[in-house]
Design a protein around this motif. Structure first.
Motif: not given
Lengths: 316, 396
Positions: A35, A39, A106-112, A199, A202-203, A208-209, B159, B369, B372, B385, B388-389, B394-396
């Motif tokens: 968390y 978050r 996978p969700l984080r990659r797509r900014n879900a 972010n 990361a810079l 981050k991953s 939460d 997946i 979403p 959304l 948002r996308q 920045v970097v993953e």
């Protein structure tokens, strides 16, 4: 209201409460770490713990021990427990990592949206629980008796069994170790940086991953250790054991201030104690109610928990 | 993978555009035809006729009576419609939705059962009340409990609200399980009243058969959809959207956020209570085991799977979370799958019935997946959304 019972059983209630609290605290650390960085309420963490309980029992079974075998010698027992801790922690850690890689990354990659993570968490939780249910034929599995059940030492009316002593000392060791890791090492600095501002971190060159994966693994390790002691305390496990324990541990994390490591430790121990005193006072059928009443009352007055949220942020 | 995703997205939005492009009369005819289809569906001759042997996998359930499955689907659909108001419109994460369901179910049980302690022990009631009279009371009590729970807790955010609502639902369940004064603890309350109505030959319509209850629920759902739709398009609905998108900004623009959040909570609770009354009428028996947290989570999964903030999504999601696991039970019969597997001399139950929630869990992850935002998202939310996308990750 049975005050006499509370006073008479006070020493024992305190010891067992501390032990239960230590188990809650170790699981709560996993919730709070994730968390604090993401978050995100990692609802699948309860299953990480559940798989750990089986990891320990399987390790013991590999040495030919089951719930019917007699207790081995103390030295051998300690060795077996140490082995089980390593095995369960590794297993739980890898399951936690697996959840992160398959359900969250996978969700984080797509900014879900944040709620999508909740659903994949529920999905992962169902999948793991049902998988274990099938593997164990939905039966309760007993754990072997390892350490002698008699009193190790007693001061006044205060007696402690070897299992309780071991649980408390290992739990404290783990918590101190985790605190040191997060606050003093380079990896810990990375975790705190990502928790503060992912972010920007990361810079600044933080991967981050990798930090996120590390956080999941750390939480899994803690849950694995908790799982071994939960096995020894209750003497058995079941595929759906994670649900209630996870819920309590999550409450403990919120109680202490979710995202705050020391908060999770304090919240866990406090919850274990209050539950024990409360069930002596009101009757054991109300045990589960007490946890939630305490939680709700506390949140009314301190909406961010006892110590407040802080993993990365400097304490204001 | 991206290509598949793109194609799916463009295909689904193309269907949306084509439906939008139809004249209003055609759309209404289509909707009415679909509703008629839903009313006929639980009849055995109808759903068996739908299935052309050897061409399709049977879509009806072989292990359980289809009418029963549809009843449970409709039950969860009604609950997800209620929760959709709370989670989808107002953006409040409520994990204890079954608490309100419990309030509704217990109210009906206490007032309509001749075994209720209100009659047998305390003599508060002369005789059991008819089911229909108790429904408004149950809804009102559920609404009231929504307000009572919401008033102190809705000041919490995100939460923390989730954990407090979860705690509340667990408290209701544990109290119902343990106390013996009124609710009979685990033994529960039997002989709950049924809805009124007789067939021409004098036998009661609402007994233990699922079909009439399904029709009743379907009718209630249509009414609820109509009400919630209008509400979402009103001033209240716009206030909810504003709160969901940015609570502070909404407050600054003069939206009384607390009051509207309380409204959303209370309306959701009322729908939950209504669903409880219908369920108690069918089940004829109420105890604490139905109100477990697993069910609250299942309803939440339904709302988010379908697409939060969209009525169509809530209906689709509610249908799927019951129907998929039930249908998976019959998959084994269709394909002749083995029931057990022997590994290292141990027998494992690998029938689809036993593995259905495992498969369901994996399906949830896969769907989320790829979509979403849910299967049938609200357009406005989908747009939120997309924004948002577009934000630079920045970097993953």
């Amino acid at each position: 209201m049975d005050f006499a019972e509370l006073v008479r059983g006070f020493p024992e209630l305190t010891t067992t409460g501390l032990v239960q609290g230590a188990i809650y605290a170790l699981i709560a650390l996993g919730y709070t770490l994730v968390y604090g960085v993401l978050r995100l309420i990692n609802f699948a963490h309860s299953e990480v713990f559940m798989i750990g309980t089986f990891g320990a029992i399987w390790t013991w079974a590999a040495f030919g021990l089951d719930s019917n075998s007699g207790a081995p010698s103390v030295g051998r027992s300690l060795l077996l427990i140490a082995l089980a801790i390593v095995a369960a922690a590794l297993l739980s850690g890898s399951v936690a990592l697996l959840i992160e890689v398959t359900a969250y990354r996978p969700l984080r990659r797509r900014n879900a949206p944040p709620l999508a993570f909740l659903i994949t968490a529920i999905g992962a939780s169902y999948a793991l629980m049902e998988l274990m249910g099938t593997l164990t034929q939905r039966r309760q599995v007993g754990s072997p008796a390892l350490l002698p059940a008699d009193t190790l030492f007693s001061i006044g009316g205060w007696s402690v069994t070897p299992v309780q002593m071991l649980t408390l000392s290992v739990a404290i060791l783990m918590m101190v170790g985790l605190d040191w890791f997060v606050n003093r090492t380079r990896f810990g600095k990375g975790i705190r940086a990502v928790a503060q501002d992912a972010n920007t971190a990361a810079l600044m060159g933080v991967n981050k991953s990798r930090v996120i994966a590390l956080v999941f693994v750390l939480g899994g390790l803690m849950a694995g250790v908790a799982a071994v002691f939960s096995d020894m305390k209750s003497g058995n496990t079941r595929y759906n054991i994670g649900f209630l324990l996870g819920l309590k541990a999550f409450s403990a994390a919120v109680l202490g201030g979710i995202g705050n490591l020391r908060g999770a430790a304090i919240g866990g121990v406090l919850l274990g104690l209050v539950e024990n005193y409360g069930s002596a006072l009101f009757g054991s059928q109300w045990r589960d109610l007490i946890a939630f009443v305490v939680l709700i009352v506390l949140l009314m007055f301190r909406p961010t928990g006892l110590l407040g949220e802080s993993l990365g942020r400097a304490r204001a | 993978m991206t290509a598949v995703r793109e194609r799916w997205h463009s295909a689904s939005s193309a269907i949306g555009r084509r439906v939008d492009g139809l004249p209003k009369s055609a759309r209404i005819t289509g909707l009415l035809a679909f509703i008629a289809f839903l009313y006929i569906l639980p009849n055995k001759w109808f759903y068996e006729y739908l299935n052309i042997p050897g061409v399709w996998i049977p879509l009806y359930t072989t292990r359980n009576d289809m009418a029963a499955v549809l009843f449970y689907c409709a039950w969860i659909v009604l609950l997800s419609l209620g929760l959709n108001v709370v989670v989808g419109y107002a953006g409040l994460l409520d994990l204890g939705f079954f608490g309100f369901f419990a309030v509704g179910a217990y109210t009906v049980a206490l007032l309509t059962s001749p075994e209720s302690k209100l009659i047998t022990e305390y003599n508060w009631l002369e005789s059991p009340w008819p089911w229909l009279v108790t429904v408004p009371i149950a809804i009102a009590l559920a609404l009231l409990s929504g307000v009572l729970l919401g008033a102190p807790t809705l000041r919490l955010r995100g939460d923390y609200l989730a954990i407090v609502t979860l705690g509340f639902a667990e408290m209701i369940r544990i109290i119902a399980k343990n106390q013996d004064w009124i609710l009979n603890g685990d033994r529960g309350i039997p002989q709950v009243g049924h809805p009124p109505g007789n067939y021409p030959d004098g036998t009661a319509i609402f007994q233990f058969e699922f079909k009439p209850y399904y029709w009743l629920l379907l009718t209630v759902i249509i009414g609820a959809v109509f009400l919630i739709r209008n509400l979402a398009n009103s001033r209240v609905g716009r206030a909810w959207v504003a709160i969901r998108e940015d609570e502070d900004a909404a407050e600054l623009m003069g939206v009384p956020t607390f009051r509207f959040k309380l409204w959303a909570f209370a309306i959701g609770a009322a729908v939950g209570g209504l669903s409880g009354t219908l369920w108690a009428g069918q089940a004829n028996f109420v105890n604490s085991s139905t109100f477990s947290l697993e069910n609250s989570i299942l309803v939440l999964a339904a709302v988010l799977l379908g697409g939060a903030g969209s009525i169509g999504g809530a209906i689709l999601g509610g249908f799927l979370v019951i129907y998929i696991p039930e249908w998976l039970r019959s998959v084994g019969d269709v394909f002749g799958l083995p029931e057990t597997a022997t590994v290292f001399g141990n027998d494992f139950d690998v029938s689809p019935t036993s593995l259905r929630y495992f498969i369901f869990g994996i399906l949830l992850i896969i769907v989320m997946i790829f979509r979403p935002q849910g299967l049938w998202p609200n357009r406005r939310r989908a747009a939120e959304l997309k924004d948002r996308q577009k934000e630079v990750a920045v970097v993953e």
